[in-house]
Design a protein around this motif. Structure first.
Motif, PDB file in Angstrom:
ATOM      1  N   TYR A 271       0.817  -1.216   0.000  1.00 43.14           N
ATOM      2  CA  TYR A 271       0.000   0.000   0.000  1.00 43.14           C
ATOM      3  C   TYR A 271       0.853   1.269   0.000  1.00 43.14           C
ATOM      4  O   TYR A 271       0.337   2.360  -0.270  1.00 43.14           O
ATOM      5  CB  TYR A 271      -0.939   0.011   1.209  1.00 43.14           C
ATOM      6  N   VAL A 272       2.127   1.146   0.347  1.00 39.23           N
ATOM      7  CA  VAL A 272       2.988   2.330   0.460  1.00 39.23           C
ATOM      8  C   VAL A 272       4.159   2.264  -0.518  1.00 39.23           C
ATOM      9  O   VAL A 272       5.228   2.809  -0.267  1.00 39.23           O
ATOM     10  CB  VAL A 272       3.494   2.515   1.910  1.00 39.23           C
ATOM     11  N   ARG A 273       3.921   1.617  -1.655  1.00 42.73           N
ATOM     12  CA  ARG A 273       4.910   1.670  -2.722  1.00 42.73           C
ATOM     13  C   ARG A 273       5.001   3.101  -3.257  1.00 42.73           C
ATOM     14  O   ARG A 273       4.089   3.909  -3.027  1.00 42.73           O
ATOM     15  CB  ARG A 273       4.544   0.672  -3.818  1.00 42.73           C
ATOM     16  N   PRO A 274       6.075   3.459  -3.945  1.00 46.48           N
ATOM     17  CA  PRO A 274       6.322   4.878  -4.273  1.00 46.48           C
ATOM     18  C   PRO A 274       5.191   5.587  -5.013  1.00 46.48           C
ATOM     19  O   PRO A 274       5.073   6.809  -4.913  1.00 46.48           O
ATOM     20  CB  PRO A 274       7.589   4.802  -5.138  1.00 46.48           C
ATOM     21  N   ASP A 275       4.349   4.841  -5.748  1.00 47.87           N
ATOM     22  CA  ASP A 275       3.285   5.509  -6.501  1.00 47.87           C
ATOM     23  C   ASP A 275       1.911   5.312  -5.863  1.00 47.87           C
ATOM     24  O   ASP A 275       0.883   5.591  -6.498  1.00 47.87           O
ATOM     25  CB  ASP A 275       3.263   5.016  -7.953  1.00 47.87           C
ATOM     26  N   GLU A 276       1.866   4.859  -4.607  1.00 46.49           N
ATOM     27  CA  GLU A 276       0.586   4.686  -3.928  1.00 46.49           C
ATOM     28  C   GLU A 276       0.529   5.585  -2.691  1.00 46.49           C
ATOM     29  O   GLU A 276       0.729   6.778  -2.796  1.00 46.49           O
ATOM     30  CB  GLU A 276       0.348   3.208  -3.604  1.00 46.49           C
ATOM     31  N   MET A 277       0.274   5.020  -1.542  1.00 45.91           N
ATOM     32  CA  MET A 277       0.138   5.824  -0.336  1.00 45.91           C
ATOM     33  C   MET A 277       1.506   6.144   0.267  1.00 45.91           C
ATOM     34  O   MET A 277       2.521   5.556  -0.108  1.00 45.91           O
ATOM     35  CB  MET A 277      -0.750   5.108   0.670  1.00 45.91           C
ATOM     36  N   HIS A 278       1.479   7.075   1.201  1.00 46.72           N
ATOM     37  CA  HIS A 278       2.725   7.496   1.851  1.00 46.72           C
ATOM     38  C   HIS A 278       2.989   6.726   3.143  1.00 46.72           C
ATOM     39  O   HIS A 278       4.134   6.479   3.496  1.00 46.72           O
ATOM     40  CB  HIS A 278       2.661   8.992   2.167  1.00 46.72           C
ATOM     41  N   GLN A 279       1.888   6.361   3.845  1.00 44.72           N
ATOM     42  CA  GLN A 279       2.017   5.661   5.113  1.00 44.72           C
ATOM     43  C   GLN A 279       0.877   4.663   5.261  1.00 44.72           C
ATOM     44  O   GLN A 279      -0.182   4.807   4.643  1.00 44.72           O
ATOM     45  CB  GLN A 279       1.939   6.642   6.298  1.00 44.72           C
ATOM     46  N   ALA A 280       1.099   3.667   6.114  1.00 43.29           N
ATOM     47  CA  ALA A 280       0.038   2.741   6.520  1.00 43.29           C
ATOM     48  C   ALA A 280       0.191   2.500   8.014  1.00 43.29           C
ATOM     49  O   ALA A 280       1.312   2.368   8.523  1.00 43.29           O
ATOM     50  CB  ALA A 280       0.144   1.420   5.755  1.00 43.29           C
ATOM     51  N   PHE A 281      -0.921   2.454   8.713  1.00 44.96           N
ATOM     52  CA  PHE A 281      -0.863   2.198  10.145  1.00 44.96           C
ATOM     53  C   PHE A 281      -0.268   0.816  10.417  1.00 44.96           C
ATOM     54  O   PHE A 281      -0.609  -0.158   9.757  1.00 44.96           O
ATOM     55  CB  PHE A 281      -2.254   2.258  10.770  1.00 44.96           C
ATOM     56  N   ASN A 282       0.595   0.771  11.424  1.00 42.51           N
ATOM     57  CA  ASN A 282       1.309  -0.456  11.750  1.00 42.51           C
ATOM     58  C   ASN A 282       0.524  -1.229  12.820  1.00 42.51           C
ATOM     59  O   ASN A 282       0.861  -1.219  14.006  1.00 42.51           O
ATOM     60  CB  ASN A 282       2.714  -0.097  12.253  1.00 42.51           C
ATOM     61  N   PHE A 283      -0.535  -1.914  12.378  1.00 46.09           N
ATOM     62  CA  PHE A 283      -1.349  -2.661  13.333  1.00 46.09           C
ATOM     63  C   PHE A 283      -0.627  -3.875  13.917  1.00 46.09           C
ATOM     64  O   PHE A 283      -0.888  -4.242  15.061  1.00 46.09           O
ATOM     65  CB  PHE A 283      -2.674  -3.056  12.697  1.00 46.09           C
ATOM     66  N   PRO A 284       0.270  -4.546  13.177  1.00 48.33           N
ATOM     67  CA  PRO A 284       1.021  -5.619  13.838  1.00 48.33           C
ATOM     68  C   PRO A 284       1.785  -5.133  15.068  1.00 48.33           C
ATOM     69  O   PRO A 284       1.895  -5.849  16.065  1.00 48.33           O
ATOM     70  CB  PRO A 284       1.968  -6.103  12.727  1.00 48.33           C
ATOM     71  N   TYR A 285       2.298  -3.885  15.003  1.00 50.07           N
ATOM     72  CA  TYR A 285       2.986  -3.343  16.174  1.00 50.07           C
ATOM     73  C   TYR A 285       1.994  -3.089  17.314  1.00 50.07           C
ATOM     74  O   TYR A 285       2.251  -3.435  18.473  1.00 50.07           O
ATOM     75  CB  TYR A 285       3.714  -2.048  15.805  1.00 50.07           C
ATOM     76  N   LEU A 286       0.839  -2.496  16.991  1.00 51.54           N
ATOM     77  CA  LEU A 286      -0.173  -2.247  18.011  1.00 51.54           C
ATOM     78  C   LEU A 286      -0.601  -3.544  18.679  1.00 51.54           C
ATOM     79  O   LEU A 286      -0.842  -3.588  19.894  1.00 51.54           O
ATOM     80  CB  LEU A 286      -1.371  -1.537  17.377  1.00 51.54           C
TER      81      LEU A 286
END
Length: 533
Positions: A271-286
């Motif tokens: 989802y955060v490849r260079p031509d898509e989104m900038h960030q994604a929430f890190n739910f595995p960390y949460l």
């Protein structure tokens, strides 16, 4: 401040849940003027950006995530003029503004859905949603119960969430064009980005293949493996590439942030490849339990996955959909994370939860990347775990047949002043969800300039994080006992002791910050320390 061009890569972003942050007019509901009045306090805290949960026109069946008009402000929260003023004043304070976007579904009161119900089966109006003559599968709603609802003429429509939230048909070009226009509407008003709700859900399997397992998108991550037919389908990426091309036409840079409950991290990183989104929430960390081995594993896998696509890693411990980490961490490590806590449920150890929450927050803020804070965590706020069932408003409570207490406990209006009505939430003496009696001890005015308070711990950590460039830094693990997690970010040593006995710091280091007092120079259990040579 974070870097101007790629400001999101090392930013600390503060989530505001508008109905529970600050009430400007005394009606018991938070609003945009209330938020605007409190922005200087957030600047003093040391954050870089705010993210606002939905404030659009909505019947509020799901706290605003059921949008009836994406281009206007719900009168409960104010006006478009109030939104413009908030954006302007935030920018004047040096704060970025991210707003929520809800593209998976609309409200059943949206003009499009009203038109669909008024039109016959097979009509262009119905084609904007997912209607079928019969339910083609046994999919279940995230909030409990069947995901298909019958209308008067006999057809059925899909709602992966509440029955009042019909899913849009993202194969329809009119749907795609509409959201491109919505993006431009808010970008032209000056917003700095969008947090995209249920970003992994827009595209469904073309055959609407049956799936009998319950969906747990708001209660935890789906099992790793082949994605369910309603989540993480390949077609979502084409949508976000098109959105990215719109955002890239604006200056200064604007961002897209994915709420995507996807694992493993390699799939989330798509989802955060260079031509898509900038960030994604890190739910595995949460979701990681409070153990050094599992935290280290998820930190490594997160950094590796996002690093492989050139994206920044995000870190988050709480939000409006999960039990606050000051309560979540007050249970034994081996207990499964709860989707809500209420009267009669096992209660967390409040003191242990806050101690671990402070340690967890200091650990998180020492990591390289971008951090997300949820309103009130800087006060050490726990979950309201004894909220009366009769005042609950989360649709998950009713649709689950009262099996899940839901998310109201983390959405209770936050306290600003210990001795004021509604603890300073607003000029009135009530709030839309009742605040617990213990809220006074967590109020901001009880913590500002008080050494050792949770608020001052956060403020010190954010100041040091900025001064030392930790967000733009890098991580190197250091040798330590199995019960200790320790790494260096630049010359800063971050050390957390999970073991039962205090541990010694390396010789010759100077402590900058500690989540709790040290024990004769040693780090006690459930404590994080920042130290330098």
């Amino acid at each position: 401040m974070p870097s101007t061009d790629a400001w999101w890569r090392d930013a600390v972003i503060y989530q505001i849940y508008p109905r529970s942050f600050a009430d400007g007019n005394g009606d018991g509901m938070g609003d945009l003027p209330g938020i605007t009045a409190r922005l200087p306090r957030l600047r003093e805290l040391g954050i870089d950006a705010v993210w606002l949960s939905p404030f659009y026109v909505s019947p509020q069946h799901d706290a605003g995530y059921d949008v009836a008009d994406y281009r206007d402000v719900d009168p409960r929260f104010g006006t478009l003029g109030d939104a413009d003023k908030l954006i302007t004043e935030a920018h004047d304070l040096g704060l970025k503004v991210i707003v929520d976007l809800v593209p998976n579904h609309t409200s059943s009161e949206h003009a499009w859905f009203r038109a669909a119900l008024a039109a016959p089966p097979g009509s262009p109006e119905r084609d904007r949603y997912i209607f079928r003559d019969e339910p083609p599968n046994s999919w279940q709603s995230v909030f409990g119960g069947p995901a298909w609802q019958q209308v008067e003429d006999g057809q059925w429509y899909l709602h992966l969430f509440d029955v009042s939230q019909p899913d849009l048909n993202w194969d329809h070009p009119e749907v795609r064009a509409e959201f491109l226009d919505i993006l431009r509407f808010w970008l032209d008003r000056g917003v700095d980005g969008f947090r995209v709700d249920v970003a992994h859900g827009l595209v469904k399997d073309a055959e609407l293949t049956d799936w009998t397992q319950p969906s747990v998108v708001l209660g935890g991550l789906e099992p790793a493996g082949t994605p369910p037919p309603m989540w993480d389908q390949e077609g979502v990426h084409e949508i976000y590439r098109q959105w990215r091309s719109v955002l890239d036409g604006y200056s200064p840079p604007r961002i897209l942030v994915a709420e995507a409950w996807v694992q493993p991290e390699e799939r989330l990183a798509r989802y955060v490849r260079p031509d898509e989104m900038h960030q994604a929430f890190n739910f595995p960390y949460l979701e990681a339990p409070w153990t050094p081995a599992e935290l280290r594993e998820v930190i490594d896998s997160s950094l590796a996955a996002t690093g492989a696509v050139g994206a920044t890693t995000t870190w988050v411990l709480s939000n409006h959909d999960v039990v606050r980490h000051a309560s979540r961490l007050g249970f034994p490590v081996t207990e499964k994370r709860k989707p809500g806590i209420g009267i009669g449920d096992p209660q967390p150890d409040t003191g242990l939860g806050l101690r671990r929450a402070r340690a967890a927050s200091l650990l998180m803020l020492g990591l390289p990347g971008s951090a997300y804070l949820y309103q009130g965590e800087e006060l050490g706020l726990p979950e309201h775990t004894t909220l009366a069932d009769e005042v609950r408003q989360d649709p998950a409570w009713e649709r689950s047949g009262h099996a899940e207490r839901g998310r109201d406990g983390c959405r209770v209006p936050i306290p600003w002043e210990a001795d004021a009505p509604s603890y300073g939430f607003g000029p009135g003496d009530h709030s839309w969800l009742p605040q617990p009696a213990v809220w006074a001890e967590y109020a901001l005015d009880r913590q500002v300039d008080v050494p050792g308070s949770t608020y001052e711990l956060y403020r010190s950590a954010l100041r040091l994080r900025r001064e030392r460039g930790l967000g733009a830094g890098s991580l190197a693990w250091t040798g330590s006992a199995e019960s200790v997690l320790a790494f260096r970010n630049g010359d800063l040593l971050v050390l957390t002791n999970f073991g039962p006995e205090p541990v010694a710091l390396p010789d010759g280091v100077r402590v900058l910050l500690s989540s709790e007092p040290l024990d004769d120079g040693r780090v006690p259990t459930d404590v994080t320390v920042w130290a330098v040579p």
